[in-house]
Structures are given as C-alpha cells and as structure tokens.
Enzyme design. Structure first.
Site, PDB file in Angstrom:
ATOM      1  N   MET A 191       2.682   6.205  -2.633  1.00  0.00           N
ATOM      2  CA  MET A 191       3.730   7.099  -3.128  1.00  0.00           C
ATOM      3  C   MET A 191       3.692   7.183  -4.657  1.00  0.00           C
ATOM      4  O   MET A 191       3.895   8.262  -5.230  1.00  0.00           O
ATOM      5  CB  MET A 191       5.108   6.644  -2.638  1.00  0.00           C
ATOM      6  CG  MET A 191       5.308   6.789  -1.121  1.00  0.00           C
ATOM      7  SD  MET A 191       5.172   8.501  -0.514  1.00  0.00           S
ATOM      8  CE  MET A 191       3.624   8.410   0.399  1.00  0.00           C
ATOM      9  N   VAL A 246       0.831  -1.200   0.000  1.00  0.00           N
ATOM     10  CA  VAL A 246       0.000   0.000   0.000  1.00  0.00           C
ATOM     11  C   VAL A 246       0.871   1.258   0.000  1.00  0.00           C
ATOM     12  O   VAL A 246       0.543   2.249  -0.663  1.00  0.00           O
ATOM     13  CB  VAL A 246      -0.984   0.004   1.187  1.00  0.00           C
ATOM     14  CG1 VAL A 246      -1.837   1.262   1.197  1.00  0.00           C
ATOM     15  CG2 VAL A 246      -1.882  -1.232   1.139  1.00  0.00           C
ATOM     16  N   CYS A 247       2.002   1.209   0.684  1.00  0.00           N
ATOM     17  CA  CYS A 247       2.892   2.382   0.717  1.00  0.00           C
ATOM     18  C   CYS A 247       3.439   2.683  -0.676  1.00  0.00           C
ATOM     19  O   CYS A 247       3.515   3.845  -1.085  1.00  0.00           O
ATOM     20  CB  CYS A 247       4.042   2.151   1.692  1.00  0.00           C
ATOM     21  SG  CYS A 247       3.496   1.956   3.399  1.00  0.00           S
ATOM     22  N   THR A 248       3.805   1.637  -1.395  1.00  0.00           N
ATOM     23  CA  THR A 248       4.298   1.819  -2.750  1.00  0.00           C
ATOM     24  C   THR A 248       3.198   2.399  -3.630  1.00  0.00           C
ATOM     25  O   THR A 248       3.438   3.351  -4.392  1.00  0.00           O
ATOM     26  CB  THR A 248       4.811   0.484  -3.322  1.00  0.00           C
ATOM     27  OG1 THR A 248       5.902   0.040  -2.503  1.00  0.00           O
ATOM     28  CG2 THR A 248       5.286   0.630  -4.755  1.00  0.00           C
TER      29      THR A 248
END
Length: 159
Positions: free
Chosen positions: A51, A46-48
């Site tokens: 961003m 989810v972070c990828t």
C-alpha cells in the site's frame, strides 16, 4: 475466477477514506482505469509495503487517469487507522462480510495460524465500461505485484 474481458463484479461496501462512506463500485467506473488492489491485512509487513508503494507511485497512476482503491476484509475503522498511520491518500474498501473476495474468487486462508477468509494479494484493473482489462493474483502472500505492469495495463483500459 474473474478473468480479463469479464464484467467486473459490482459491490457496495464501506469505504475508509478518512471517514466511512458507502461505496458502490459501478458508480466509480468513470474514474477509470480503476485499480482494485486486494491485500490480506492492514498493519502487516508486505501489505503495508504494497500500500505504501501504491501511495509512493500514486502520481504515476493519476497521471494516467487511474484511481486506486485498496481492498481487504479489515473493518473500515481499522482501515482508517491504517490509512492515517501510513499516510495513504487513496480509499480502502472494507470487505468485512467477505462478499467481494468471494465475487472475485480471491479468498485464502492462513490455516497454520488459524486465520481464515482473507484476500489473496491481487490486482484487477477495470475500464470505464466495467470490463476487467488486467488481472494479477498471487497464491504467495509474500509477493508484491509488478507495479510497472499495472501501469502498462492502462493502455488497454482507455475508452
């Protein structure tokens, strides 16, 4: 917790921007509105996606005069590799000492995995006077921010 209308906590930390430089937040208020997008960890699903979405929509943010910075507890060298692998053009602030997530009160744990002290997925928008004009904090690390809502918050960040 930092609320809308509060002075944004200032900090100095390493900035992964292809190099590693010292970054003092208050020195960048003139780039307002400034978006601080906290994320739990580089190289995770989810972070990828989050961003990468900020990167895909970066022109929209810049058209509004905004500057985006990601913030995580990852080391600056890891963040530079993450930037390279994901083709991110904005800087990532390394909060490896966890002072920023403490100041913004956005620390969380993944206790079931034995991993403690990461950033909650959250977004703060700060105006040119250093005042928080938008805040979104999720207790669910699998939820992304509403990027349109972040863009709409810039109207209240104009000086």
């Amino acid at each position: 917790m930092v609320e809308v209308g509060d002075d944004a906590p200032d900090f100095t930390a390493p900035l992964a921007n292809g190099d590693v430089t010292e970054f003092t937040f208050s020195d960048h208020f003139d780039e307002a509105p400034v978006v601080l997008a906290f994320f739990p960890g580089a190289f995770t699903g989810v972070c990828t996606t989050e961003m990468a979405t900020f990167e895909q929509r970066l022109d929209e943010f810049e058209d509004e005069g905004a500057t985006v910075y990601g913030v995580s507890v990852d080391a600056p060298f890891s963040l530079n590799e993450f930037r390279d692998q994901e083709d991110l053009s904005f800087g990532l602030v390394s909060d490896s000492n966890k002072e920023i997530i403490d100041a913004y009160d956005v620390e969380m744990d993944f206790a079931d995995m034995g991993y403690y002290g990461v950033a909650k997925r959250s977004v703060f928008v700060v105006d040119g006077d250093g005042t928080v004009v938008y805040k979104w904090v999720s207790d669910d690390p699998g939820v992304e921010p509403d990027y349109d809502e972040v863009l709409e918050s810039f109207a209240s960040a104009e000086n």
